[in-house]
Design a protein around this motif. Sequence first.
Motif, PDB file in Angstrom:
ATOM      1  N   ALA A  70       0.823  -1.207   0.000  1.00  0.00           N
ATOM      2  CA  ALA A  70       0.000   0.000   0.000  1.00  0.00           C
ATOM      3  C   ALA A  70       0.861   1.262   0.000  1.00  0.00           C
ATOM      4  N   ASP A  71       1.960   1.249   0.769  1.00  0.00           N
ATOM      5  CA  ASP A  71       2.807   2.434   0.888  1.00  0.00           C
ATOM      6  C   ASP A  71       4.289   2.074   0.979  1.00  0.00           C
ATOM      7  N   TRP A  72       4.680   0.959   0.395  1.00  0.00           N
ATOM      8  CA  TRP A  72       6.055   0.472   0.455  1.00  0.00           C
ATOM      9  C   TRP A  72       6.359  -0.371  -0.775  1.00  0.00           C
ATOM     10  N   LEU A  73       7.654  -0.655  -0.946  1.00  0.00           N
ATOM     11  CA  LEU A  73       8.095  -1.534  -2.027  1.00  0.00           C
ATOM     12  C   LEU A  73       9.280  -2.349  -1.552  1.00  0.00           C
ATOM     13  N   LEU A  83      13.374  -2.947   1.960  1.00  0.00           N
ATOM     14  CA  LEU A  83      11.973  -2.597   2.169  1.00  0.00           C
ATOM     15  C   LEU A  83      11.980  -1.081   2.295  1.00  0.00           C
ATOM     16  N   ILE A  84      11.367  -0.400   1.334  1.00  0.00           N
ATOM     17  CA  ILE A  84      11.464   1.060   1.265  1.00  0.00           C
ATOM     18  C   ILE A  84      10.077   1.680   1.327  1.00  0.00           C
ATOM     19  N   PRO A  85       9.840   2.569   2.299  1.00  0.00           N
ATOM     20  CA  PRO A  85       8.566   3.296   2.317  1.00  0.00           C
ATOM     21  C   PRO A  85       8.494   4.245   1.118  1.00  0.00           C
ATOM     22  N   LEU A  86       7.345   4.355   0.506  1.00  0.00           N
ATOM     23  CA  LEU A  86       7.213   5.231  -0.663  1.00  0.00           C
ATOM     24  C   LEU A  86       7.510   6.683  -0.315  1.00  0.00           C
ATOM     25  N   HIS A  87       7.214   7.094   0.920  1.00  0.00           N
ATOM     26  CA  HIS A  87       7.453   8.494   1.294  1.00  0.00           C
ATOM     27  C   HIS A  87       8.939   8.851   1.346  1.00  0.00           C
ATOM     28  N   ALA A 107      -2.664  -6.349  -1.031  1.00  0.00           N
ATOM     29  CA  ALA A 107      -1.937  -5.124  -1.376  1.00  0.00           C
ATOM     30  C   ALA A 107      -2.723  -3.882  -0.985  1.00  0.00           C
ATOM     31  N   LEU A 108      -4.052  -3.993  -0.997  1.00  0.00           N
ATOM     32  CA  LEU A 108      -4.874  -2.842  -0.658  1.00  0.00           C
ATOM     33  C   LEU A 108      -4.805  -2.492   0.827  1.00  0.00           C
ATOM     34  N   VAL A 109      -4.614  -3.496   1.674  1.00  0.00           N
ATOM     35  CA  VAL A 109      -4.678  -3.268   3.118  1.00  0.00           C
ATOM     36  C   VAL A 109      -3.376  -3.647   3.822  1.00  0.00           C
ATOM     37  N   PHE A 110      -2.310  -3.833   3.089  1.00  0.00           N
ATOM     38  CA  PHE A 110      -1.050  -4.289   3.648  1.00  0.00           C
ATOM     39  C   PHE A 110      -0.098  -3.105   3.750  1.00  0.00           C
ATOM     40  N   PRO A 111      -0.222  -2.302   4.810  1.00  0.00           N
ATOM     41  CA  PRO A 111       0.606  -1.101   4.934  1.00  0.00           C
ATOM     42  C   PRO A 111       2.015  -1.413   5.445  1.00  0.00           C
ATOM     43  N   LEU A 112       2.836  -0.371   5.459  1.00  0.00           N
ATOM     44  CA  LEU A 112       4.228  -0.475   5.898  1.00  0.00           C
ATOM     45  C   LEU A 112       4.340  -1.135   7.268  1.00  0.00           C
ATOM     46  N   ALA A 113       3.517  -0.733   8.216  1.00  0.00           N
ATOM     47  CA  ALA A 113       3.601  -1.295   9.567  1.00  0.00           C
ATOM     48  C   ALA A 113       3.434  -2.809   9.540  1.00  0.00           C
ATOM     49  N   SER A 114       2.545  -3.323   8.723  1.00  0.00           N
ATOM     50  CA  SER A 114       2.345  -4.775   8.633  1.00  0.00           C
ATOM     51  C   SER A 114       3.573  -5.472   8.060  1.00  0.00           C
ATOM     52  N   ALA A 115       4.173  -4.879   7.031  1.00  0.00           N
ATOM     53  CA  ALA A 115       5.383  -5.459   6.445  1.00  0.00           C
ATOM     54  C   ALA A 115       6.504  -5.492   7.485  1.00  0.00           C
ATOM     55  N   LEU A 116       6.646  -4.424   8.241  1.00  0.00           N
ATOM     56  CA  LEU A 116       7.681  -4.373   9.276  1.00  0.00           C
ATOM     57  C   LEU A 116       7.398  -5.365  10.404  1.00  0.00           C
ATOM     58  N   ARG A 117       6.121  -5.551  10.732  1.00  0.00           N
ATOM     59  CA  ARG A 117       5.776  -6.546  11.756  1.00  0.00           C
ATOM     60  C   ARG A 117       6.186  -7.956  11.307  1.00  0.00           C
ATOM     61  N   GLY A 118       6.073  -8.219  10.017  1.00  0.00           N
ATOM     62  CA  GLY A 118       6.522  -9.508   9.487  1.00  0.00           C
ATOM     63  C   GLY A 118       8.013  -9.706   9.708  1.00  0.00           C
ATOM     64  N   LEU A 177      12.138   7.147   8.411  1.00  0.00           N
ATOM     65  CA  LEU A 177      12.647   5.874   7.925  1.00  0.00           C
ATOM     66  C   LEU A 177      12.904   5.950   6.426  1.00  0.00           C
ATOM     67  N   LEU A 178      14.171   5.734   6.019  1.00  0.00           N
ATOM     68  CA  LEU A 178      14.518   5.699   4.594  1.00  0.00           C
ATOM     69  C   LEU A 178      14.317   4.311   4.019  1.00  0.00           C
ATOM     70  N   GLY A 179      14.613   3.292   4.808  1.00  0.00           N
ATOM     71  CA  GLY A 179      14.447   1.929   4.338  1.00  0.00           C
ATOM     72  C   GLY A 179      15.031   0.938   5.314  1.00  0.00           C
ATOM     73  N   VAL A 180      14.660  -0.313   5.113  1.00  0.00           N
ATOM     74  CA  VAL A 180      15.184  -1.408   5.910  1.00  0.00           C
ATOM     75  C   VAL A 180      15.850  -2.361   4.929  1.00  0.00           C
ATOM     76  N   ARG A 181      17.108  -2.660   5.184  1.00  0.00           N
ATOM     77  CA  ARG A 181      17.873  -3.515   4.281  1.00  0.00           C
ATOM     78  C   ARG A 181      18.208  -4.822   4.982  1.00  0.00           C
ATOM     79  N   SER A 182      18.121  -5.927   4.260  1.00  0.00           N
ATOM     80  CA  SER A 182      18.491  -7.217   4.830  1.00  0.00           C
ATOM     81  C   SER A 182      19.978  -7.168   5.185  1.00  0.00           C
ATOM     82  N   ALA A 183      20.313  -7.775   6.307  1.00  0.00           N
ATOM     83  CA  ALA A 183      21.704  -7.757   6.748  1.00  0.00           C
ATOM     84  C   ALA A 183      22.536  -8.770   5.988  1.00  0.00           C
TER      85      ALA A 183
END
Length: 188
Positions: A70-73, A83-87, A107-118, A177-183
């Motif tokens: 919804a707001d990330w890619l 994992l990058i927020p669109l903003h 995709a319609l209801v899967f916001p950034l917070a949900s992706a980060l919770r995963g 938050l600019l992004g979260v990168r896999s280590a």
Amino acid sequence: MRWDSLFGDMEAQFFADRTLAREAEVAERARVEVAQFELADRLRGALGREVSITLNNGSKEAGSLGRVGADWLVLNTATRQWLIPLHSVSYFENLGRLARKPVNGPALVFPLASALRGLARERLSVEVHVAAGAAGRVLSGVIDRVGKDFLEIAVTGGEARRATAVTAVATVAFRSLLGVRSASRREY
């Protein structure tokens, strides 16, 4: 004979006017359709494509567009995933011309917070890139908790998440938050 050419000219003008009117209508409909697209729709149209992303702090990343929420890619680079927020994106290069509306689904209801919770649930080691001054800041560790508009990361400096390895717990507002990168090369 003169009438034949007169009527022939009139028919040609009529068809030319109809063609111009039809082209103008098609162009207007295309403008209206494009006005309905959101950025996420453009990104869905570029899934799998090699793109370049410039973040708000000026840093650039290039890779294959993997997922769009919804707001990330998710951007798959040669060595890591982002994992990058669109903003946090200033602009994209090489998206192509396609756009796709989402099908009814997550995709319609899967916001950034949900992706980060995963990511937090999986206890993956990550690098959280934060806008802090011109260069920004990188926090290495494990995401412990995710709220509505923030995340908390146990900073471990890249080590496994053990109480003795935690040097700090940082709370990061989503807006910075600019992004979260896999280590590592491990995908998420």
